[in-house]
Scaffold this motif. Structure first.
Motif, PDB file in Angstrom:
ATOM      1  N   UNK A   1       0.754  -1.071  -0.100  1.00 23.00           N
ATOM      2  CA  UNK A   1      -0.138   0.368   0.349  1.00 23.00           C
ATOM      3  C   UNK A   1       0.943   1.358   0.239  1.00 23.00           C
ATOM      4  N   UNK A   2       0.786   2.090  -0.705  1.00 25.47           N
ATOM      5  CA  UNK A   2       1.445   3.417  -1.377  1.00 25.47           C
ATOM      6  C   UNK A   2       0.712   4.247   0.161  1.00 25.47           C
ATOM      7  N   UNK A   3       1.261   4.616   1.334  1.00 24.08           N
ATOM      8  CA  UNK A   3       0.945   5.674   2.090  1.00 24.08           C
ATOM      9  C   UNK A   3       1.691   7.094   1.350  1.00 24.08           C
ATOM     10  N   UNK A   4       2.575   7.321   0.817  1.00 21.64           N
ATOM     11  CA  UNK A   4       2.600   8.373   0.834  1.00 21.64           C
ATOM     12  C   UNK A   4       1.863   9.523  -0.581  1.00 21.64           C
ATOM     13  N   UNK A   5       0.958   8.758  -0.883  1.00 21.40           N
ATOM     14  CA  UNK A   5       0.033   9.601  -1.958  1.00 21.40           C
ATOM     15  C   UNK A   5      -0.981  10.350  -0.991  1.00 21.40           C
TER      16      UNK A   5
ATOM     17  N   UNK B   1     -12.280   0.632   6.785  1.00 21.64           N
ATOM     18  CA  UNK B   1     -11.218   0.252   5.657  1.00 21.64           C
ATOM     19  C   UNK B   1     -11.136   1.174   4.339  1.00 21.64           C
ATOM     20  N   UNK B   2     -12.532   1.163   3.919  1.00 22.70           N
ATOM     21  CA  UNK B   2     -12.736   1.872   2.744  1.00 22.70           C
ATOM     22  C   UNK B   2     -12.211   2.683   2.067  1.00 22.70           C
ATOM     23  N   UNK B   3     -11.835   4.207   3.900  1.00 22.80           N
ATOM     24  CA  UNK B   3     -11.459   5.392   3.221  1.00 22.80           C
ATOM     25  C   UNK B   3     -10.055   5.013   2.766  1.00 22.80           C
ATOM     26  N   UNK B   4      -9.130   3.584   2.683  1.00 25.82           N
ATOM     27  CA  UNK B   4      -7.567   4.019   2.508  1.00 25.82           C
ATOM     28  C   UNK B   4      -8.048   3.809   1.540  1.00 25.82           C
TER      29      UNK B   4
END
Length: 190
Positions: A88-92, A187-190
């Motif tokens: 998962x790309x947290x930087x986005x 979780x859908x908000x990620x």
């Protein structure tokens, strides 16, 4: 396959430590006697991190908030680790992702709390039938009595059978369903 192994190890090792912190918090909150082997084990396992954290995170109203905050932080670390392993790309959206992980950490603490109460009540019920004089019985009674007392006030024993554990287990199951729904929405908000 190796990702599943890493997630399993991360979730198991840090999850068990988070469980130990959470149990320590609830044992202190519910005034469970500390003169038993389980309480002593929890103190021995978690003391190295709780003592320094108490200098930073003060208690409030007799509650040791440092152990609760540490359990929450561990759950957040587990979630970040799992999402990182799954690429998962947290930087986005760093700010939003951290907020969502924080909320998911709270949901995990609530879920773990419900499972702790569920397991303690089941253990107490089984021990009351098999071995009511067990050394762990006073610990279980101290932990579960605040939850059972709510129903014992309104539901008398029927033929000397206390039905309050049954009603607490039903409420816990309903709460677990609600928590699962909230978890899916967050979780859908990620």
């Amino acid at each position: 396959m190796s990702n599943q192994i890493l997630i399993f190890l991360l979730d198991t090792i840090l999850g068990l430590f988070s469980l130990a912190l959470l149990l320590r918090f609830y044992f202190q909150l519910l005034r469970v006697p500390f003169h038993n082997s389980i309480s002593q084990f929890l103190i021995a396992v978690t003391d190295f991190i709780v003592r320094p954290a108490r200098r930073i995170i003060p208690g409030w109203n007799g509650m040791d908030l440092s152990t609760l905050v540490l359990a929450w932080l561990l759950e957040c670390i587990i979630l970040i680790g799992i999402y990182t392993i799954r690429d998962y790309d947290f930087s986005a959206n760093m700010g939003g992702a951290i907020g969502v992980v924080g909320m998911l950490g709270v949901i995990e603490i609530i879920k773990m709390t419900l499972y702790i109460v569920l397991i303690m009540i089941i253990m107490q019920a089984v021990l009351s039938w098999i071995n009511p004089q067990s050394p762990i019985a006073p610990l279980l009674d101290s932990f579960t009595s605040p939850f059972l007392r709510v129903f014992r006030r309104h539901i008398p024993p029927i033929a000397n059978v206390d039905l309050s554990p049954l009603f607490v287990l039903i409420v816990i199951q309903l709460l677990l369903m609600v928590v699962a729904g909230i978890y899916i929405e967050i979780t859908g908000l990620l």
